[in-house]
Write an enzyme that holds these catalytic residues in place. Sequence first.
Site, short mmCIF file in Angstrom:
data_model
loop_
_atom_site.label_atom_id
_atom_site.label_comp_id
_atom_site.label_asym_id
_atom_site.label_seq_id
_atom_site.Cartn_x
_atom_site.Cartn_y
_atom_site.Cartn_z
N ASP A 39 5.35 0.97 -10.67
CA ASP A 39 3.91 0.65 -10.70
C ASP A 39 3.05 1.71 -10.01
OD1 ASP A 39 5.13 -1.73 -11.57
OD2 ASP A 39 4.86 -2.70 -9.63
N GLU A 209 0.61 -7.21 -18.58
CA GLU A 209 0.27 -6.92 -17.18
C GLU A 209 -0.13 -5.45 -17.05
OE1 GLU A 209 3.99 -7.97 -15.44
OE2 GLU A 209 4.96 -6.08 -15.97
#
Length: 327
Positions: A39, A209
């Site tokens: 991420d 997401e």
Amino acid sequence: MKKIFYVIFVTAFLNAAAQDKVSNGTKNNNPIVKGWYADPEAVIFDKMYWIYPTFSARYEKQVYLDAFSSKDLTNWVKHEKVLDTASVKWAKKALWAPSIIKHNDRYFLFFGANDIQSDYEIGGIGVASSAKPEGPFVDYLGKPLVDKFYNGAQPIDQFVFKDQHGQYYLIYGGWKHCNIAKLKPDFTGFIPFDDQTVFKEITPQHYVEGPFMFIRNNKYYFMWSEGGWTGPDYSVAYAIADSPMGPFKRIGKILEQNTKIAVGAGHHSVIKLPDSNKYFIVYHRRPITENHADSREICIEEMYFDENGYIKPVTITKEGVNEHIIK
């Protein structure tokens, strides 16, 4: 004779090392740092590249965030534990997907914590601040900024975005829902929209997401991750609109796995070099030699556009990118 053998051995060793590091005239720079991370949010502060990733481990061990800085995009310095749950009393685990922005000479780090599954648990999206990009960051609010499920969106995967008019937005959401909200100038809360709602859903088709947004030629490029983060179908898609509010109609995927190199390529960020028109996508992927869900590494590739402004599919590589010092 021994001296000649030694010289031959050392020369062979150095040549082998060089071959290992160079392919087709380009250094093998992917992954860009050692260790398991995911991420990644990449930003540029004062001609320095920074990356703020998730520490990729079991949720109970995700109690801190490291950061990495570089002057040239290829050699990175690790800054350990720029944020730790010891400085955020309500955060206990699952520190995820940091997003950082500089505002009024301070650095604000937005993060997800605790992986809450309902409105009745403590956790969500928090904010920490520091006078330096390498921290240490301390809890800014003493509580989560977002701690409820609005429009079905789990309060994770936050991204802070500044539009062309200077308005800051929080764009976030897991569980296949994405919200946008207008941040107050001091980041202590939100400004309602004209209809008095605070969180508006902007979920595009196939969204899961990892939202990200940037502006190019007065157009708003909205990007997100699709598929399951543990699976081979994890990937990045995008849409383009005239406003950060959308509407965002999915155009297609631009980043996905290459089974000869790595799988699960997703959850990314994008940087534009301030002294050129080059764009880079920073993302995580799972090497084909690894089966564990948390075995994720950070990589970078150059990102290109066609004559119509559409993003060309990104080819994932072991080479990565060449060094670039910001002038």
